[in-house]
Design an enzyme around this catalytic site. Sequence first.
Site, PDB file in Angstrom:
ATOM      1  N   HIS A 278      -8.065  -7.470 -16.542  1.00  0.00           N
ATOM      2  CA  HIS A 278      -7.482  -8.486 -16.581  1.00  0.00           C
ATOM      3  C   HIS A 278      -8.335  -9.749 -16.767  1.00  0.00           C
ATOM      4  O   HIS A 278      -8.028 -10.624 -17.573  1.00  0.00           O
ATOM      5  CB  HIS A 278      -6.759  -8.761 -15.054  1.00  0.00           C
ATOM      6  CG  HIS A 278      -5.999  -9.961 -15.052  1.00  0.00           C
ATOM      7  ND1 HIS A 278      -4.471  -9.985 -14.976  1.00  0.00           N
ATOM      8  CD2 HIS A 278      -6.428 -11.142 -14.401  1.00  0.00           C
ATOM      9  CE1 HIS A 278      -4.323 -11.380 -14.763  1.00  0.00           C
ATOM     10  NE2 HIS A 278      -5.334 -12.191 -14.229  1.00  0.00           N
ATOM     11  N   GLU A 279      -9.399  -9.913 -16.122  1.00  0.00           N
ATOM     12  CA  GLU A 279     -10.370 -10.784 -16.375  1.00  0.00           C
ATOM     13  C   GLU A 279     -11.131 -11.027 -17.831  1.00  0.00           C
ATOM     14  O   GLU A 279     -11.095 -11.756 -18.313  1.00  0.00           O
ATOM     15  CB  GLU A 279     -11.430 -10.723 -15.317  1.00  0.00           C
ATOM     16  CG  GLU A 279     -10.972 -10.978 -13.879  1.00  0.00           C
ATOM     17  CD  GLU A 279     -10.293 -12.209 -13.553  1.00  0.00           C
ATOM     18  OE1 GLU A 279     -10.298 -13.020 -14.220  1.00  0.00           O
ATOM     19  OE2 GLU A 279      -9.260 -11.821 -12.617  1.00  0.00           O
TER      20      GLU A 279
ATOM     21  N   HIS B 258      -8.660 -12.493 -20.218  1.00  0.00           N
ATOM     22  CA  HIS B 258      -8.815 -13.997 -19.871  1.00  0.00           C
ATOM     23  C   HIS B 258      -9.911 -14.626 -20.995  1.00  0.00           C
ATOM     24  O   HIS B 258      -9.661 -15.435 -21.743  1.00  0.00           O
ATOM     25  CB  HIS B 258      -8.928 -14.457 -18.572  1.00  0.00           C
ATOM     26  CG  HIS B 258      -7.900 -14.710 -17.478  1.00  0.00           C
ATOM     27  ND1 HIS B 258      -6.779 -15.269 -17.900  1.00  0.00           N
ATOM     28  CD2 HIS B 258      -7.547 -13.957 -16.338  1.00  0.00           C
ATOM     29  CE1 HIS B 258      -5.770 -15.239 -16.945  1.00  0.00           C
ATOM     30  NE2 HIS B 258      -6.276 -14.646 -15.935  1.00  0.00           N
TER      31      HIS B 258
ATOM     32  N   GLU C   2      -1.255 -15.908 -17.160  1.00  0.00           N
ATOM     33  CA  GLU C   2      -1.828 -14.662 -16.343  1.00  0.00           C
ATOM     34  C   GLU C   2      -0.698 -13.453 -16.687  1.00  0.00           C
ATOM     35  O   GLU C   2      -1.291 -12.658 -16.722  1.00  0.00           O
ATOM     36  CB  GLU C   2      -1.132 -15.183 -14.885  1.00  0.00           C
ATOM     37  CG  GLU C   2      -2.109 -16.019 -14.100  1.00  0.00           C
ATOM     38  CD  GLU C   2      -3.524 -15.565 -14.237  1.00  0.00           C
ATOM     39  OE1 GLU C   2      -3.906 -14.550 -13.851  1.00  0.00           O
ATOM     40  OE2 GLU C   2      -4.603 -16.396 -14.376  1.00  0.00           O
TER      41      GLU C   2
END
Length: 289
Positions: free
Chosen positions: A137-138, A141, A217
Amino acid sequence: MMRITLFILTNLSIILFLKLILIIMGIKINSIYMVMTVLFSFIGSLISLIMSKWITLKYINGKIIKIPKNEKENILINIIKKQANITKIKTPTMVIYDSSEINAFATGINKNSSIIALSTELINRMKYEEIEAVIAHEISHISNGDMITMTLLQGIMNTIVFFLSNIISQIFLTTIIQNKEESRNNKYLYFLISFIIELTFGLIASIIIMWFSRTREFRADAGSAKIVGKNKMLSVLYKMKEEKNNNIINNKLINTFLIYGKSKSFFNLFMTHPSIDKRIKALKENLYY
């Protein structure tokens, strides 16, 4: 570099366009004041991004892990390296910090100069597959350029808010006081009107910025699913929902850092993260692939 170039060109276009409106309407604003305010509005945003890693490390008292000291740290670094290779970015620096909260976040000026911070609680309580999904997830980003895009959007919004507030303040003041020269000299009234309008437009700009933050997100969740599989990311979201429902997590950190959102409320317009239910729904229905 392309994002920053577009950012500068966009801001210059906004400045020229709004300046043209001022000239057409016969509204005069001190040029030096105008240039300085615009410079501070978007250069300030860039400086905050450049310093984000240093500020973050100081704030959380994080420990940079370059050489793993145990098997767990070695596993985490290997996960980050593997996922960085998949997304074709430079391997982010891993940071671990002490916290009683399950939490993770990424920051940095660009995809080749970033950090991924993991809390000790997350490392100790989440399964290997779930940690993989959180890191993915990071990583998403970072590979999406979310940090720089967020900063550039903030700078553009600052420029628009400044110009619109000055234009409308001048129009409003001139309407109240018919004599233009007298209206320009009424500094206190101008300041009051300008402050109210800037506050109003600032709130509207915040809603736009937070909307983008929530959207990124969803994209990061989808990015995680692509890297490690949808079920692993869903497992993380379900765990966060369970933690939240059981009132285990007590948020004391800046909301931007958290990997879960809040429940339904009008104030969600100002939230950086969508609710977990919305994230689960979006991921299940492949809305952001």
